[in-house]
Design a protein around this motif. Structure first.
Motif, short mmCIF file in Angstrom:
data_model
loop_
_atom_site.label_atom_id
_atom_site.label_comp_id
_atom_site.label_asym_id
_atom_site.label_seq_id
_atom_site.Cartn_x
_atom_site.Cartn_y
_atom_site.Cartn_z
N VAL A 131 -2.86 -3.97 -10.64
CA VAL A 131 -2.96 -5.37 -9.50
C VAL A 131 -1.21 -5.28 -9.10
CG1 VAL A 131 -3.14 -8.26 -9.30
CG2 VAL A 131 -4.64 -6.39 -10.87
N ASP A 132 -1.41 -5.30 -7.43
CA ASP A 132 -0.12 -6.20 -7.09
C ASP A 132 -0.53 -5.71 -5.02
OD1 ASP A 132 2.17 -5.42 -6.60
OD2 ASP A 132 3.10 -3.79 -7.18
N THR A 133 0.69 -6.87 -4.75
CA THR A 133 -0.21 -7.18 -2.87
C THR A 133 0.45 -6.08 -2.04
OG1 THR A 133 1.50 -8.39 -2.96
CG2 THR A 133 -0.12 -9.40 -3.68
N GLY A 134 0.43 -5.50 -1.52
CA GLY A 134 1.36 -4.34 -0.64
C GLY A 134 1.39 -3.42 -0.70
N VAL A 135 0.29 -3.20 -1.55
CA VAL A 135 -0.05 -1.61 -2.57
C VAL A 135 0.41 -0.51 -1.43
CG1 VAL A 135 -1.03 -2.41 -4.62
CG2 VAL A 135 -2.41 -1.01 -2.65
N ILE A 156 -2.22 -3.62 2.33
CA ILE A 156 -3.80 -3.37 1.21
C ILE A 156 -3.55 -4.84 0.20
CG2 ILE A 156 -5.90 -1.95 0.13
CD1 ILE A 156 -6.01 -2.01 3.10
N ASP A 157 -3.94 -5.32 -0.69
CA ASP A 157 -3.88 -5.64 -2.00
C ASP A 157 -4.58 -5.35 -3.32
OD1 ASP A 157 -1.32 -7.13 -0.43
OD2 ASP A 157 -3.02 -8.67 -0.55
N VAL A 158 -4.48 -5.08 -4.16
CA VAL A 158 -5.26 -5.05 -5.36
C VAL A 158 -5.35 -6.06 -6.14
CG1 VAL A 158 -6.06 -3.80 -7.49
CG2 VAL A 158 -4.74 -2.38 -5.48
N ASN A 166 -5.17 -6.79 4.69
CA ASN A 166 -4.31 -8.05 6.09
C ASN A 166 -3.86 -7.37 6.87
OD1 ASN A 166 -4.11 -10.13 3.53
ND2 ASN A 166 -3.34 -8.40 2.37
N GLU A 167 -3.79 -8.41 8.12
CA GLU A 167 -3.17 -8.26 9.24
C GLU A 167 -2.34 -8.83 9.45
OE1 GLU A 167 -4.82 -7.42 13.93
OE2 GLU A 167 -5.59 -8.92 12.72
#
Length: 160
Positions: free
Chosen positions: A58-62, A137-139, A95-96
């Motif tokens: 789990v992470d943002t901005g993978v 892209i986030d997980v 996300n954009e």
């Protein structure tokens, strides 16, 4: 750039007239860029967000990339090479410029490898992706076993 007409002084006047007519037609054609010609044409981007065997986290901005052209999203998908094995869903966000384009996130149900069969389909809330926009892209969520690997995201739409 205009093509020049033929003005030599030999007896080929009929040939010159035909060639000059063709040159006039070519010079009258509108010149458009390749990107203008592609507006409205189907397009898709397939993006790997991990390798094929390492478990996702789990992470943002993978993954961060820039849009190679403007696009109107009509569908989004996700897939895995290794499915989640315990209850729950794998959830992704797109996300954009740091803002989600989905009002209902992209999910894959456990034991499955594609979002196309998800119990809850993704809902696109911002379909217009700008040329050169930063996409991340986030997980967001993994299934209970957190065994998922080989994540890919698919952006499907038309050129804008």
């Amino acid at each position: 750039m205009a093509i020049n007409t033929i003005n030599d002084n030999d007896d080929g006047s009929v040939v010159r007239a035909i060639i000059n007519a063709i040159i006039a037609i070519v010079n009258a054609l509108p010149i458009t860029s390749a990107s203008e010609d592609l507006v409205g044409s189907p397009c898709e981007l397939a993006i790997a967000i991990s390798d094929e065997s390492t478990a996702l986290t789990v992470d943002t901005g993978v993954l961060t990339f820039r849009m190679p052209y403007a696009m109107t999203l009509t569908d989004v998908r996700a897939s895995l090479s290794v499915a989640g094995t315990t209850s729950g869903v794998t959830t992704f966000d797109i996300n954009e410029g740091g803002t989600t384009v989905l009002s209902t996130k992209l999910t894959i149900d456990y034991t499955e490898k594609t979002s196309t069969t998800a119990a809850t389909p993704a809902v696109i809330s911002d379909a217009d992706l700008a040329d050169d926009a930063e996409i991340t892209i986030d997980v967001d969520v993994l299934s209970g076993g957190a065994t998922e690997a080989g994540g890919k995201i698919y952006l499907i739409g038309t050129r804008a």
